[in-house]
Design a protein around this motif. Structure first.
Motif, mmCIF file in Angstrom:
data_model
loop_
_atom_site.group_PDB
_atom_site.id
_atom_site.type_symbol
_atom_site.label_atom_id
_atom_site.label_comp_id
_atom_site.label_asym_id
_atom_site.label_seq_id
_atom_site.Cartn_x
_atom_site.Cartn_y
_atom_site.Cartn_z
ATOM 1 N N MET A 1 24.376 152.549 -69.900
ATOM 2 C CA MET A 1 24.563 154.105 -69.696
ATOM 3 C C MET A 1 25.784 154.412 -69.891
ATOM 4 S SD MET A 1 21.719 155.001 -68.564
ATOM 5 C CE MET A 1 22.363 156.678 -68.390
ATOM 6 N N GLU B 1 18.742 158.037 -63.223
ATOM 7 C CA GLU B 1 19.729 157.252 -62.476
ATOM 8 C C GLU B 1 20.264 158.238 -61.528
ATOM 9 O OE1 GLU B 1 21.210 154.425 -62.666
ATOM 10 O OE2 GLU B 1 19.904 153.713 -64.254
ATOM 11 N N ALA C 1 27.438 155.279 -65.248
ATOM 12 C CA ALA C 1 27.220 153.965 -64.653
ATOM 13 C C ALA C 1 28.251 153.915 -63.599
ATOM 14 C CB ALA C 1 27.556 153.200 -65.696
ATOM 15 N N TYR D 1 17.927 158.304 -58.911
ATOM 16 C CA TYR D 1 17.838 157.200 -58.185
ATOM 17 C C TYR D 1 18.893 156.841 -57.254
ATOM 18 C CZ TYR D 1 16.233 152.474 -57.010
ATOM 19 O OH TYR D 1 15.770 151.408 -56.361
ATOM 20 N N ARG E 1 17.659 158.817 -69.246
ATOM 21 C CA ARG E 1 18.179 158.010 -68.139
ATOM 22 C C ARG E 1 19.223 158.550 -67.199
ATOM 23 N NH1 ARG E 1 20.027 153.245 -72.485
ATOM 24 N NH2 ARG E 1 17.738 152.670 -73.132
#
Ligand code: HEM
Lengths: 254, 275
Positions: A247, B14, A252, B17, B10
């Motif tokens: 990511m 993410e 991230a 989450y 993503r």
């Protein structure tokens, strides 16, 4: 000069360090235990119960295998010996028999929980896929285990099951021939069912459980869905090597 | 899918989450506590069922040649005798839904539905389900089809299992019909001995499947005794109906006597025996 008594705390710490330095297990366990998980509840316990029952089945199965005799003349006798004479043999066989039913019930409940939570959705497709293979293999455990008792009911149910299976086009007759291992139900059939039931299928299930749990820990469990997905963030620029890279930093590093 | 879309997907996932994790807790001791309680309960239930099964059933002995059923069934039945099918073939409870499908789809042509279409297609659907249902929102209110499938599949499975568990009335003695002359034929005793009524319906009882209804004889063969003999002996098994090959466990004379009775049920009068 008296040797000072060792400090138990020091000894424990040294032992942990000894293992940690050689294996890294201490870090692994700490990371696993103290990892943050989203809100979970009783519904999230079904998967770990399945693991426990699988281990229980493997253990009672190995103990039964020490007495069970996989031959047409010996199978039924050894089952009766285990049930009626061997010390606590009835408990061993009873736990294996009812553990199997429990496993199937838990599989359905676990699948239901995962289904209604939408926990098979992106990015957990492979967790579901390995789970459904485990499910199919577990049903095959039920089929191959049933015959091993070699009583009237087990025998004729298996005859019908194998005959029916043979009606499937293309693969059906091959699978039936493979299961029978001969012209009729006999010594070869029982050996084949036994090998499938105690070696091949459980080996495959065990390996799949490992992959399944790897994915569960890697991706984290899914909480009850209560929130809409956030809107896409237009300012994000894909990086040169995306989508294969990890990511982007901004996410991230959250 | 473009790299940009993948990244976007993503990021959205993410972000959501990470927000759920914020509300969460460490695995130990919170989730682990729940796990431990339920695991202990499950193991206790398994031990409890084993105890109940063993305590209420009894062994086969001189007084009980067929074993003693307890609350959770028998410990074992008689040793399998490949020459005599004395009981109806009953699978484990978790295969009863398939067994019931066999009763619903009886003819060889329909049987394909019960054996192929239903199990195989459902297995494939089960495996690929996450790749079919690609909607991203997990909330039930946004998944009407998912919820409909999630409720109806278990309902159908439970209904089939209950229907499959209702035991058919298997025949005993030789009174397979209301016609004493037919009952007196040697084939009638053989029909009971071979357990035909475990799968077929006869005038005075039997199972409504998986085998076809024989209460007015065979729809397929009528009084064609030669055809019946071949069918019972091996053709039924060879053509994959699920019926065992009774020629392996009965002599040609016995097969002929059985065929005579099936032919006689058609006309409700004794047909001459054909060898
Ligand atoms: C022996 C069989 C199985 C074992 C030991 C097992 C174990 C587990 C465990 C421990 C979890 C963690 C969360 C939880 O317990 O709910 C989990 C999650 C999951 N399981 Fe299984 N499972 C098995 C069978 C299955 C089957 C048959 C399916 C579906 C067809 C499945 C699909 C999933 C999915 C999609 C998740 C992720 C759930 C989430 O993210 O919240 N599993 N499994």
């Amino acid at each position: 000069m008296p040797i000072p008594a060792p400090d138990p705390k020091q000894v424990a710490l040294q032992a942990e360090d000894w293992i940690e330095y050689r294996t890294g297990f201490a870090t692994l366990i700490r990371k696993f235990m103290f990892r943050k998980v989203p809100p979970t509840g009783w519904m999230h316990t079904l998967g770990s119960s399945l693991l426990t029952v699988f281990i229980l089945q493997a253990t009672t199965g190995m103990l039964l295998a020490m007495t069970y005799d996989p031959s047409p003349n010996g199978a039924y006798q050894s089952i009766r010996y285990i049930t009626d004479e061997q010390t606590l043999g009835w408990l061993l066989r009873g736990m294996h028999k009812w553990g199997a039913s429990m496993m199937v019930i838990l599989l359905f409940l676990h699948m239901g929980r995962v289904f209604f939570y939408g926990a098979y959705k992106y990015p957990r497709e492979l967790t579901w896929l390995t789970g459904s293979l485990i499910f199919i293999l577990t049903m095959m455990m039920g089929l191959t285990g049933y015959l091993l008792v070699w009583d009237e009911r087990a025998y004729w149910a298996s005859v019908v099951a194998v005959n029916i299976n043979g009606t499937a086009p293309v693969l059906g007759p091959f699978i039936s021939k493979f299961l029978l291992a001969g012209p009729v139900f006999g010594a070869q059939t029982i050996s084949r069912f036994y090998a499938l039931h105690m070696l091949m299928i459980p080996g495959a299930i065990g390996a799949l459980i490992f992959v399944h749990l790897w994915l569960v820990v890697k991706l984290g469990v899914t909480p009850w869905p209560s929130r809409p997905l956030p809107e896409p963030e237009p300012q994000l620029q894909p990086q040169a090597s995306a989508p294969h890279s990890r990511m982007p930093e901004t996410v991230a590093g959250e | 899918m473009s790299a940009r879309k993948v990244i976007n997907r993503r990021v959205r996932y993410e972000t959501e989450y990470a927000a759920s994790k914020q509300e969460g807790h460490p695995f130990f001791p919170y989730a682990m506590f729940h796990d431990t309680v339920v695991n202990l309960l499950i193991v206790l239930m398994i031990v409890g069922m084993a105890v109940l099964w063993h305590a209420t059933a009894g062994p086969i002995n001189a007084a009980h040649p067929n074993g003693q059923n307890g609350w959770l069934g028998a410990l074992y039945e008689q040793k399998a005798n490949p020459a005599v099918q004395a009981t109806e073939p009953r699978p484990e409870w978790y295969f009863l839904f398939l067994f019931e499908l066999l009763r619903i789809f009886k003819t060889p042509a329909e049987l394909i539905l019960a054996t192929i279409i239903i199990p195989t297609i459902w297995m494939v659907l089960l495996i690929v389900w996450p790749f079919l249902d690609r909607g991203r929102d997990r909330r039930l209110s946004r998944r009407p089809w998912g919820v409909a499938i999630g409720l109806s599949v278990p309902a159908v499975l439970i209904a089939l299992t209950i229907a499959g568990s209702i035991a058919p009335g298997v025949l005993a003695g030789t009174a397979i019909s209301a016609n004493p002359q037919i009952n007196a034929l040697p084939g009638s005793a053989l029909i009971v001995k071979n357990g035909c009524s475990g799968c077929h319906q006869f005038p005075s009882g039997g199972a409504n499947g998986p085998g076809g209804d024989l209460s007015t004889g065979s729809a397929k063969f009528g009084t064609d005794q030669k055809g019946l003999q071949d069918w019972i002996s091996h053709v039924a098994a060879d053509s994959g109906t699920g019926m065992p090959a009774f020629g392996k466990t009965n002599s040609p004379e016995q097969i002929a006597e059985i065929a005579q009775v099936i032919a006689s049920l058609k006309t409700n009068s004794v047909e001459p025996l054909q060898k």
